[in-house]
Write a protein that holds these residues in place. Structure first.
Motif, PDB file in Angstrom:
ATOM      1  N   LYS A  99       9.438  46.100 -28.892  1.00  0.00           N
ATOM      2  CA  LYS A  99      10.510  47.060 -28.609  1.00  0.00           C
ATOM      3  C   LYS A  99       9.940  48.484 -28.478  1.00  0.00           C
ATOM      4  N   ASP A 100       8.977  48.834 -29.361  1.00  0.00           N
ATOM      5  CA  ASP A 100       8.331  50.151 -29.275  1.00  0.00           C
ATOM      6  C   ASP A 100       7.597  50.306 -27.941  1.00  0.00           C
ATOM      7  N   MET A 101       6.885  49.247 -27.539  1.00  0.00           N
ATOM      8  CA  MET A 101       6.094  49.308 -26.306  1.00  0.00           C
ATOM      9  C   MET A 101       6.989  49.390 -25.071  1.00  0.00           C
ATOM     10  N   ILE A 102       8.120  48.674 -25.097  1.00  0.00           N
ATOM     11  CA  ILE A 102       9.049  48.749 -23.958  1.00  0.00           C
ATOM     12  C   ILE A 102       9.578  50.176 -23.818  1.00  0.00           C
ATOM     13  N   GLU A 107       8.955  55.361 -20.719  1.00  0.00           N
ATOM     14  CA  GLU A 107       8.653  56.791 -20.678  1.00  0.00           C
ATOM     15  C   GLU A 107       7.442  57.090 -19.792  1.00  0.00           C
ATOM     16  N   ILE A 108       6.366  56.279 -19.938  1.00  0.00           N
ATOM     17  CA  ILE A 108       5.109  56.650 -19.257  1.00  0.00           C
ATOM     18  C   ILE A 108       4.982  56.118 -17.830  1.00  0.00           C
ATOM     19  N   ILE A 109       5.592  54.974 -17.527  1.00  0.00           N
ATOM     20  CA  ILE A 109       5.354  54.388 -16.199  1.00  0.00           C
ATOM     21  C   ILE A 109       5.837  55.300 -15.061  1.00  0.00           C
ATOM     22  N   PRO A 110       6.995  55.941 -15.179  1.00  0.00           N
ATOM     23  CA  PRO A 110       7.353  56.875 -14.101  1.00  0.00           C
ATOM     24  C   PRO A 110       6.308  57.977 -13.901  1.00  0.00           C
ATOM     25  N   ASN A 140       5.607  45.694 -14.097  1.00  0.00           N
ATOM     26  CA  ASN A 140       6.917  45.869 -14.722  1.00  0.00           C
ATOM     27  C   ASN A 140       7.969  46.075 -13.633  1.00  0.00           C
ATOM     28  N   ILE A 141       9.040  45.326 -13.710  1.00  0.00           N
ATOM     29  CA  ILE A 141      10.199  45.546 -12.841  1.00  0.00           C
ATOM     30  C   ILE A 141      11.365  45.840 -13.778  1.00  0.00           C
ATOM     31  N   ASP A 142      11.816  47.085 -13.771  1.00  0.00           N
ATOM     32  CA  ASP A 142      12.939  47.447 -14.633  1.00  0.00           C
ATOM     33  C   ASP A 142      13.638  48.665 -14.042  1.00  0.00           C
ATOM     34  N   PRO A 143      14.790  49.033 -14.598  1.00  0.00           N
ATOM     35  CA  PRO A 143      15.588  50.129 -14.006  1.00  0.00           C
ATOM     36  C   PRO A 143      14.868  51.478 -13.958  1.00  0.00           C
TER      37      PRO A 143
END
Ligand SMILES: [Zn+2]
Length: 144
Positions: A99-102, A107-110, A140-143
């Protein structure tokens, strides 16, 4: 960018003093040692055309007794999340759980997207430099 190992992969050439595995030594049923020997190898368009008895007096490229291995395959890598090429970052004790890593990755991927092509290319080049010719990457595929 082209590296010396990429240039050597083209055309036809020969190698001498190439170490290849030839078998194993056993103590009863247990493998205790790998047997090797030196060979000369002819390469044509990136593929092995012939493996011959070593000819150390030939004018072939000298492999100097290094072990030749099949190309490596990396079956789990994340090219989108590599920090390779960026300043070193310590692992944070605040990121212990999935959960912490998600939350951290949201935060960082953008931010990482701005340099993702350059970092991925650097990482692919590093993989190739150390003998990996196949990589299966995950994204990663997410919103976010
Ligand atoms: Zn993974």
């Amino acid at each position: 960018m082209q590296f010396p190992y990429q240039l050597a992969a083209k055309g036809t050439y020969s190698l001498k003093n190439v170490r290849l595995e030839t078998g194993f030594e056993y103590d009863e049923d247990e493998v205790i040692m790998t047997k090797t020997d030196l060979f000369s190898i002819e390469i044509e368009n990136g593929k092995i055309r012939a493996v011959k008895a070593n000819d150390p007096t030939s004018d072939a490229l000298d492999a100097k007794g290094f072990l030749m291995l099949p190309a490596l395959r990396d079956l789990h890598i994340h090219l989108d999340k590599t920090l390779y090429g960026l300043p070193w970052q310590a692992l944070s004790p605040k990121r212990r759980t999935v959960k912490d890593m998600i939350a951290y990755e949201q935060e960082i991927i953008p931010k990482l997207l701005k340099t993702s092509v350059e970092r991925a290319e650097q990482l692919i080049s590093l993989l190739q430099h150390y003998g990996t010719h196949f990589a299966r990457t995950h994204f990663n595929i997410d919103p976010t």
